[in-house]
Design an enzyme around this catalytic site. Structure first.
Site: not given
Length: 274
Positions: A55, A94, A122, A124, A191
């Site tokens: 993204d 994403d 993926k 978050e 990250e």
């Protein structure tokens, strides 16, 4: 020796079990973001193991200040473009902001991404996302988790900041990493996490870790395409990036130089971590 040797006569497409095998054998995974067929084709040729349609396209392609405006339609479109440029490289998509807010929404978005050509999605965070990970995994959808700096949380975090510096925050990240792996995640992106902490997390879980600004102790590395090529995306250049186009002399050469640096352990160096 590595999984996708560009000099080998025949390379095979990576799979989820193959990614786990790379971790078990101590072979580093080389990953990049991609958004179109042309760059994806060069990455495939260069022997990049994994490509993410991130993204991040909202910032580097669409010109937004964050990833929040990106939609499922945007991701699906770019996944289709990238998939047509790949023959062997593993493709991850994403799930954009709030498309994974509930298990049902995540399933709908993930199904569209896989039908467009992705092999994994993926998402978050941990917390309530653990239920989403379990829900998708139970329905045969491979999942990559993402911890540390999670760009979709930029409003709550107050900016793009290193995560896990304090002892309590570090313990929470280790716990969350174990939790996403236990919930069924097959891969974990870390990250902007202190290098020592990222190494601890990598040793604590069985699934591979992919670092970005998380030091050399992860099982693999990923960079945003535009950062690797030294392009001006209109945003502050993070300390963990390196211009590989200057070393490689061409786009293909840059991808090959990056792959060689990751696999040899020369990138990231101490100057690229926290």
């Amino acid at each position: 020796m590595y999984a996708n040797d560009p000099q080998a006569p025949a390379r095979i497409r990576l799979t989820v079990p193959a990614l786990r095998k790379l971790k078990a054998e101590g072979q580093r995974i080389v990953a990049l973001t991609a958004y179109d067929a042309g760059f994806a084709r060069s990455m495939d040729e260069a022997g990049i193991d994994l490509v993410l349609v991130g993204d991040s396209l909202g910032m580097v392609c669409q010109g937004h200040d964050s990833t929040l405006p990106v939609t499922v339609d945007d991701i699906v479109y770019h996944v289709g473009c990238v998939a047509r440029g790949l023959s062997r490289t593993f493709l991850v998509a994403d799930l954009p902001f709030q498309s994974d807010a509930t298990p049902e929404r995540a399933l709908e978005a993930s199904t569209r991404c896989l039908q467009a050509g992705a092999a994994m999605v993926k998402l978050e965070g941990a917390g309530h996302k653990l239920e989403v990970i379990r829900f998708l995994s139970d329905r045969e959808i491979p999942v990559c988790a993402h911890l540390g700096l999670t760009p979709q949380s930029v409003l709550r975090l107050g900016g793009y900041k290193v995560q896990g510096r304090e002892a309590a925050a570090a313990r929470k990240l280790v716990e969350d990493a174990r939790a996403v792996a236990a919930a069924g995640a097959d891969l974990l992106v870390l990250e902007c996490v202190p290098s020592e902490l990222a190494s601890e997390i990598t040793a604590a879980i069985d699934i591979p870790t992919i670092g970005i600004g998380a030091g050399a102790g992860c099982d693999g590395q990923i960079l945003v395409l535009h950062d690797l090529l030294g392009l001006n995306s209109g945003h502050r250049r993070p300390r963990f990036v390196k211009d590989f186009l200057a070393d490689g002399g061409s786009v293909l050469g840059a991808f090959q130089a990056y792959a060689d640096a990751v696999r040899s352990g020369t990138f990231p160096g101490p100057e690229h971590g926290y």
